[in-house]
Design a protein around this motif. Structure first.
Motif, PDB file in Angstrom:
ATOM      1  N   PRO A 153      59.653  21.889  18.531  1.00 14.08           N
ATOM      2  CA  PRO A 153      59.801  20.744  19.653  1.00 14.08           C
ATOM      3  C   PRO A 153      61.093  20.995  20.259  1.00 14.08           C
ATOM      4  CG  PRO A 153      59.028  19.931  17.289  1.00 14.08           C
ATOM      5  CD  PRO A 153      59.185  21.394  16.935  1.00 14.08           C
ATOM      6  N   ARG A 154      62.149  21.608  19.855  1.00 11.31           N
ATOM      7  CA  ARG A 154      63.369  21.712  20.360  1.00 11.31           C
ATOM      8  C   ARG A 154      63.256  22.875  21.552  1.00 11.31           C
ATOM      9  NH1 ARG A 154      68.489  24.517  19.555  1.00 11.31           N
ATOM     10  NH2 ARG A 154      70.304  23.500  20.651  1.00 11.31           N
ATOM     11  N   ASN A 155      62.461  24.021  21.230  1.00  7.03           N
ATOM     12  CA  ASN A 155      62.387  24.876  22.008  1.00  7.03           C
ATOM     13  C   ASN A 155      60.795  24.825  22.698  1.00  7.03           C
ATOM     14  OD1 ASN A 155      64.353  27.299  21.351  1.00  7.03           O
ATOM     15  ND2 ASN A 155      63.953  26.330  19.762  1.00  7.03           N
ATOM     16  N   THR A 156      60.745  23.892  23.566  1.00  2.32           N
ATOM     17  CA  THR A 156      59.602  23.511  24.253  1.00  2.32           C
ATOM     18  C   THR A 156      59.923  23.568  25.806  1.00  2.32           C
ATOM     19  OG1 THR A 156      58.639  22.051  22.541  1.00  2.32           O
ATOM     20  CG2 THR A 156      57.874  21.599  24.764  1.00  2.32           C
ATOM     21  N   ALA A 157      58.951  24.134  26.365  1.00  6.96           N
ATOM     22  CA  ALA A 157      59.065  24.360  27.989  1.00  6.96           C
ATOM     23  C   ALA A 157      57.665  23.742  28.547  1.00  6.96           C
ATOM     24  CB  ALA A 157      59.120  25.537  28.160  1.00  6.96           C
ATOM     25  N   VAL A 158      57.777  22.783  29.583  1.00  3.63           N
ATOM     26  CA  VAL A 158      56.746  21.879  29.990  1.00  3.63           C
ATOM     27  C   VAL A 158      56.926  22.389  31.476  1.00  3.63           C
ATOM     28  CG1 VAL A 158      55.414  20.120  30.682  1.00  3.63           C
ATOM     29  CG2 VAL A 158      56.467  20.063  28.546  1.00  3.63           C
ATOM     30  N   THR A 159      55.832  23.220  32.094  1.00  3.83           N
ATOM     31  CA  THR A 159      55.874  23.355  33.504  1.00  3.83           C
ATOM     32  C   THR A 159      54.678  22.724  34.383  1.00  3.83           C
ATOM     33  OG1 THR A 159      54.520  25.652  33.179  1.00  3.83           O
ATOM     34  CG2 THR A 159      56.925  25.577  32.620  1.00  3.83           C
ATOM     35  N   ILE A 160      55.061  22.694  35.501  1.00  2.00           N
ATOM     36  CA  ILE A 160      53.982  22.317  36.465  1.00  2.00           C
ATOM     37  C   ILE A 160      54.003  23.069  37.648  1.00  2.00           C
ATOM     38  CG2 ILE A 160      53.025  20.485  38.102  1.00  2.00           C
ATOM     39  CD1 ILE A 160      54.093  18.249  35.948  1.00  2.00           C
ATOM     40  N   ARG A 161      52.882  23.838  37.977  1.00  2.00           N
ATOM     41  CA  ARG A 161      53.046  24.870  39.300  1.00  2.00           C
ATOM     42  C   ARG A 161      53.901  26.044  38.740  1.00  2.00           C
ATOM     43  NH1 ARG A 161      52.801  21.171  44.454  1.00  2.00           N
ATOM     44  NH2 ARG A 161      50.360  20.372  44.610  1.00  2.00           N
ATOM     45  N   GLY A 162      54.049  26.359  37.478  1.00  9.55           N
ATOM     46  CA  GLY A 162      54.863  27.263  36.956  1.00  9.55           C
ATOM     47  C   GLY A 162      56.319  27.215  36.929  1.00  9.55           C
ATOM     48  N   LEU A 163      56.559  25.954  37.412  1.00 13.04           N
ATOM     49  CA  LEU A 163      58.238  25.508  37.241  1.00 13.04           C
ATOM     50  C   LEU A 163      58.634  24.482  36.471  1.00 13.04           C
ATOM     51  CD1 LEU A 163      58.703  25.750  41.289  1.00 13.04           C
ATOM     52  CD2 LEU A 163      59.467  27.416  39.772  1.00 13.04           C
ATOM     53  N   GLY A 164      59.787  24.215  35.982  1.00 18.67           N
ATOM     54  CA  GLY A 164      60.229  23.180  35.186  1.00 18.67           C
ATOM     55  C   GLY A 164      61.125  23.405  34.089  1.00 18.67           C
ATOM     56  N   SER A 165      61.016  24.349  33.237  1.00 15.30           N
ATOM     57  CA  SER A 165      61.809  24.678  32.086  1.00 15.30           C
ATOM     58  C   SER A 165      61.972  26.267  32.077  1.00 15.30           C
ATOM     59  CB  SER A 165      61.119  24.234  30.848  1.00 15.30           C
ATOM     60  OG  SER A 165      60.815  22.722  30.879  1.00 15.30           O
ATOM     61  N   VAL A 166      63.490  26.477  31.135  1.00 11.98           N
ATOM     62  CA  VAL A 166      63.683  27.915  31.264  1.00 11.98           C
ATOM     63  C   VAL A 166      62.973  28.129  30.024  1.00 11.98           C
ATOM     64  CG1 VAL A 166      65.560  29.406  30.656  1.00 11.98           C
ATOM     65  CG2 VAL A 166      65.764  27.555  32.263  1.00 11.98           C
ATOM     66  N   ILE A 167      62.084  29.394  30.064  1.00 13.32           N
ATOM     67  CA  ILE A 167      61.284  29.869  29.093  1.00 13.32           C
ATOM     68  C   ILE A 167      62.310  30.942  27.893  1.00 13.32           C
ATOM     69  CG2 ILE A 167      59.560  31.233  28.300  1.00 13.32           C
ATOM     70  CD1 ILE A 167      58.140  30.523  30.858  1.00 13.32           C
ATOM     71  N   GLY A 168      62.184  30.436  26.643  1.00 11.61           N
ATOM     72  CA  GLY A 168      62.869  31.351  25.636  1.00 11.61           C
ATOM     73  C   GLY A 168      64.204  31.124  25.375  1.00 11.61           C
ATOM     74  N   LEU A 169      64.773  29.956  25.815  1.00 10.76           N
ATOM     75  CA  LEU A 169      66.170  29.773  25.497  1.00 10.76           C
ATOM     76  C   LEU A 169      66.648  28.306  25.588  1.00 10.76           C
ATOM     77  CD1 LEU A 169      68.814  31.222  24.977  1.00 10.76           C
ATOM     78  CD2 LEU A 169      69.528  31.148  27.170  1.00 10.76           C
ATOM     79  N   THR A 170      66.944  27.920  24.462  1.00  7.80           N
ATOM     80  CA  THR A 170      67.205  26.268  24.352  1.00  7.80           C
ATOM     81  C   THR A 170      68.706  26.154  24.553  1.00  7.80           C
ATOM     82  OG1 THR A 170      65.785  25.691  22.661  1.00  7.80           O
ATOM     83  CG2 THR A 170      67.593  24.504  23.006  1.00  7.80           C
ATOM     84  N   ASN A 171      68.985  25.052  25.443  1.00  7.17           N
ATOM     85  CA  ASN A 171      70.294  24.849  26.056  1.00  7.17           C
ATOM     86  C   ASN A 171      70.440  23.242  26.074  1.00  7.17           C
ATOM     87  OD1 ASN A 171      72.661  24.837  27.383  1.00  7.17           O
ATOM     88  ND2 ASN A 171      72.482  27.038  28.003  1.00  7.17           N
ATOM     89  N   ASP A 172      71.082  22.733  25.443  1.00  5.13           N
ATOM     90  CA  ASP A 172      71.535  21.181  25.177  1.00  5.13           C
ATOM     91  C   ASP A 172      72.254  20.679  26.462  1.00  5.13           C
ATOM     92  OD1 ASP A 172      70.348  21.031  22.874  1.00  5.13           O
ATOM     93  OD2 ASP A 172      72.402  21.295  21.674  1.00  5.13           O
ATOM     94  N   GLY A 173      72.916  21.814  27.133  1.00  2.00           N
ATOM     95  CA  GLY A 173      73.571  21.387  28.641  1.00  2.00           C
ATOM     96  C   GLY A 173      72.588  21.351  29.771  1.00  2.00           C
ATOM     97  N   LEU A 174      71.496  21.472  29.626  1.00  2.00           N
ATOM     98  CA  LEU A 174      70.516  21.759  30.944  1.00  2.00           C
ATOM     99  C   LEU A 174      69.296  20.659  30.678  1.00  2.00           C
ATOM    100  CD1 LEU A 174      70.765  25.364  31.990  1.00  2.00           C
ATOM    101  CD2 LEU A 174      71.757  23.524  33.053  1.00  2.00           C
TER     102      LEU A 174
END
Length: 815
Positions: free
Chosen positions: A121-142
């Motif tokens: 759950p913490r390392n989850t990326a949701v994208t729409i049209r390929g954009l939205g979240s950084v893949i592979g690196l959790t960062n609480d500041g973003l």
């Protein structure tokens, strides 16, 4: 009184944007009415939380053609989805129910423009049209570039997206920048979920599903009037399933499901023109989950002795299986993936005659308590990787919109959001860590003691906070009866702070400078504090023209904005070993999207076809980069010059006969790194001393170029034990082409294409009883949902295996 008059009286308006489309409705035939009724079911779709529009809409459908119109509130007003000149797809409660969709991951199989990439759950990326979240690196500041909203409340943490969908009335998938009207600016789009509202008429639903692998799901909903002016609604659900992988070390099944959710609501009609909705929800998940299976070995350019085959041989180790679809793991540390998500909200709707005022106040909290074996092996390499995190947020939105008739409709608002995130992480290495991660000897022939990092522990404390304020406005100018111009603007100001402390201790006590340096290469002490502030205008311009009553063409230009922030997961060091503070902050990500769309209905509205073609350019894209300067080499978040995404989308529904309906969706998405000179090296290019790698021109990770879904349902009359009703059979097929699961776009991290088929056969009655058997992933397709590189870059690739076939029985009753 006419249907149009009923609507005008309820809303207190005569605006064209809010008027019920009587002219279009009366053009419908009974056959066209069957389109929506068969596809979406006979239950009315909520336009707002109040019950009056439902009764009016239902009366209109019966009066004019028995056709149900799908309404949305994507532009903060009630509209027929076919009249909204933006790329939006809608899944109603009936759609979710018929397809058995109860999670966001399943939602992505119905809506191909959405992709969910999650290792936990913490390392989850949701994208729409390929954009939205950084893949592979959790960062609480973003924050994510895809906004996730439930009843107009923004959910800031990524774990929100993996909670079960409970008592959802409608899911709106808005594609492209949505910052003008939604609480937080987003570069990619928004998932806008609306829950079912309390009703004064008593109603209830109960549902039980039993399936293979111990799958058990129960749902219950009750709603009704508590007094003349107060109605309440309570919804609960529980989902459990045994693990889908077997641990040969512990003899237990892992990666199970254990999820519960509860939501209560009160609707208070304080006055004819004043309505208040209070809501509280609680979701709890505690599975023994989130380990990964061995998938493959990918050769790197490092020395043979530092790659997986030689390392495994040296430690006399073999994976539990080299075939991921054997579903075998051998991790030897405890697993836990507990999260609690809870919140309260209050929404006030006040009709002031010429204007409508809305206030939305919300408090939310997220608590994440994990345990993991991060090396994914039965060895003692990285024995702990626990990063428990707690978040709380508040938000307040005030909105004023026009209710009057005329050439101009408008909405304006103020939005404020605050968030605090606190993470306390522990990483620990074991007796096999030195050999696996450092090697047998250092350059120069210095032997490395095998217990050098046995017990070596890194404790990390991260505190981050966000304060965001915005003002927005959007207006629609009805230039003519058929031509509309809609500009929108938003101004956002944000301030963020981050405090990062990492302390490394333990392992072999030594005074040897070379061995100390080797230990610091695994983890080192680091402390820094950073602040970030920014303000930015964004906006959109939309042109819409009605080619006919049933054809709408639109052109949309939108400028999106994804917040900058603090690098709260560690940063590079300079030559002296001090934090390089220039890397502590990340600048905002800006996108520009141009979209052309056509919405059409044909054959007396038996056929709906919607098309959209778009081009998105993103500058200052937030990505995982590597440091090419002096000092320790490590990955961190920074801005890269540019990425672009362009594509084409198609969404269609048809009623072939009164009893046979079909839907089809398709999305072509072409994304690439236009300029990314300091990217992380792909695994196959990784060599000792490798720093940055030029990824310019490579495909964007997390994007399937081709994705789509196809479904059909056929029904026929019948009786069971003297009870009249209808039999139905349904098939749902979804496809995703290859996509890459890592920011480096390594050839070893390609998730292969998959095609899933779900089947259903059931019997339902007019009183809401529904009994069906189902087969999810009916042909037992082997597929992966995520891939990752083992820590230490040995060349081992691990991943999550998708759910196997599950056959079961579902019984549902309404009263």
């Amino acid at each position: 009184m006419s249907v149009q008059s009923d609507l005008n009286q309820y809303y207190g308006v005569k605006s064209k944007a809010l008027q019920f489309p009587t002219r279009r409705f009366r053009a419908l035939s009974p056959l066209a009415a069957a389109v929506s009724l068969a596809i979406f079911g006979s239950s009315p779709v909520l336009a707002t939380e109040a019950a009056a529009p439902l009764a009016i809409a239902a009366a209109a459908a019966a009066e004019d053609a028995n056709l149900e119109v799908i309404t949305v509130t994507a532009r903060k007003r009630v509209e027929n989805v076919q009249d909204v000149p933006i790329a939006i797809s809608v899944l109603t409660a009936q759609d979710l129910d018929k397809t058995g969709t109860y999670s966001t991951e399943q939602l992505t199989r119905l809506q191909p423009s959405i992709q969910l990439i999650s290792s936990n759950p913490r390392n989850t990326a949701v994208t729409i049209r390929g954009l939205g979240s950084v893949i592979g690196l959790t960062n609480d500041g973003l924050e994510s570039g895809v906004g996730f909203y439930v009843d107009e409340v923004y959910y800031a943490r990524p774990g929100s997206a993996v909670v079960d969908l409970l008592d959802i009335e409608r899911v709106e998938v808005l594609r492209g920048p949505q910052g003008t009207l939604f609480g937080k600016n987003t570069t990619a789009g928004a998932l806008n979920l609306s829950t079912a509202a309390p009703t004064f008429t008593p109603e209830g639903k109960a549902e039980v599903t039993l399936g293979e692998d111990g799958y058990t799901q129960g749902k219950a909903i009750i709603s009704g009037g508590l007094s003349e002016k107060v109605a309440g609604r309570l919804a609960v659900s529980s989902t459990r399933r045994d693990g889908t992988v077997y641990n040969v070390t512990t003899g237990a099944k892992q990666n199970d499901t254990n999820s519960q959710a509860l939501r209560g609501q009160l609707l208070i009609e304080a006055a004819p023109d004043l309505k208040i909705k209070l809501s509280a929800d609680y979701a709890y998940q505690n599975p023994n989950a989130n380990t990964q299976v061995f998938v493959r070995y990918g050769a790197t350019k490092r020395s043979a002795a530092s790659q997986f085959p030689a390392l495994a041989a040296a430690l006399n180790y073999k994976p539990a299986s080299e075939n991921p679809y054997d579903r075998l793991v051998d991790v030897n540390s405890p697993l836990q993936a507990r999260q609690i998500l809870k919140g309260t909200s209050a929404k006030v709707d006040w009709d002031l005659g010429d204007y409508s005022f809305t206030s939305i106040s919300a408090l939310r909290a997220w608590d994440w308590t994990p345990q993991n074996d991060r090396d994914y092996t039965g060895l003692a390499i990285r024995t702990k990787s626990n990063n428990p995190s707690a978040q709380d947020q508040w938000s307040q939105e005030f909105r004023l919109s026009s209710n009057g008739s005329g050439e101009l409709d408008w909405v304006a608002g103020l939005y404020a959001f605050g968030q605090n995130v606190e993470t306390h992480g522990t990483e620990q290495w074991g007796k096999d860590g030195a050999r696996w991660l450092i090697g047998a000897a250092l350059p120069g022939g210095i032997s490395i003691p095998s217990n050098l990092i046995d017990g070596y522990t890194s404790n990390t404390d991260v505190y981050s906070s966000t304060d965001s304020y915005a003002a927005y406005a959007q207006a629609t100018w009805h230039v003519t009866e058929d031509f509309r111009v809609t500009p929108g603007v938003r101004y956002t100001k944000e301030e963020k702070t981050g405090d990062f402390t990492q302390v490394a201790s333990g392992g072999l006590a030594t005074t040897d400078a070379a061995l100390i340096t080797a230990k610091r290469g695994i983890a080192r002490n680091q402390k820094y504090y950073a602040e970030f502030s920014d303000s930015s205008p964004t906006g959109q311009l939309n042109l819409a023209y009605d080619l006919s009553d049933d054809q709408l063409v639109y052109l949309n230009w939108a400028r999106g904005y994804k917040s900058g922030g603090i690098n709260a997961a560690g940063i590079p060091t300079d030559a002296a070993g001090n934090p390089s503070l220039v890397s502590a902050t990340v600048q905002p990500e800006k996108s520009t999207t141009v979209e052309l769309g056509l919405k059409s209905q044909w054959l007396e509205r038996r056929l709906t076809t919607n098309f959209a073609i778009y081009d998105t350019q993103v500058t200052d894209y937030q990505a995982n980069v590597v440091d090419a300067g002096p000092g320790a080499l490590r990955g961190y978040l920074a801005n890269i010059e540019k990425v672009s995404v362009r594509g084409f989308e198609f969404d269609s529904r048809a009623q072939l006969t009164d009893s046979w309906s079909v839907y089809a969706t398709y999305a072509y998405t072409d994304g690439q790194y236009d300029s990314f000179r300091n990217g992380p090296p792909p695994l196959e290019e990784l060599a000792s001393g490798t720093a940055a790698f030029d990824l310019s021109g490579r495909d964007l990770p997390g994007v399937s170029k081709n994705a789509g879904s196809l479904g059909t349902e056929y029904s026929w009359g019948g009786t069971v034990s003297g009870v009249a009703g209808e039999w139905y059979s349904a098939t749902d097929l979804s496809y995703r082409s290859d996509w890459n699961s890592d920011a480096s776009v390594s050839k070893y991290l390609v998730v292969e294409a998959s095609t899933l088929v779900n089947l259903r056969l059931g019997f339902r009655t007019d009183n809401g009883t529904d009994v069906s058997i189902y087969a999810r992933n009916a042909f037992n397709e082997d597929y992966l949902s995520f891939l990752s590189i083992q820590a230490g870059n040995s060349g081992a690739v691990y991943g999550h295996v998708g759910d196997p076939r599950n056959i079961g029985l579902r019984v549902k009753a309404e009263f």
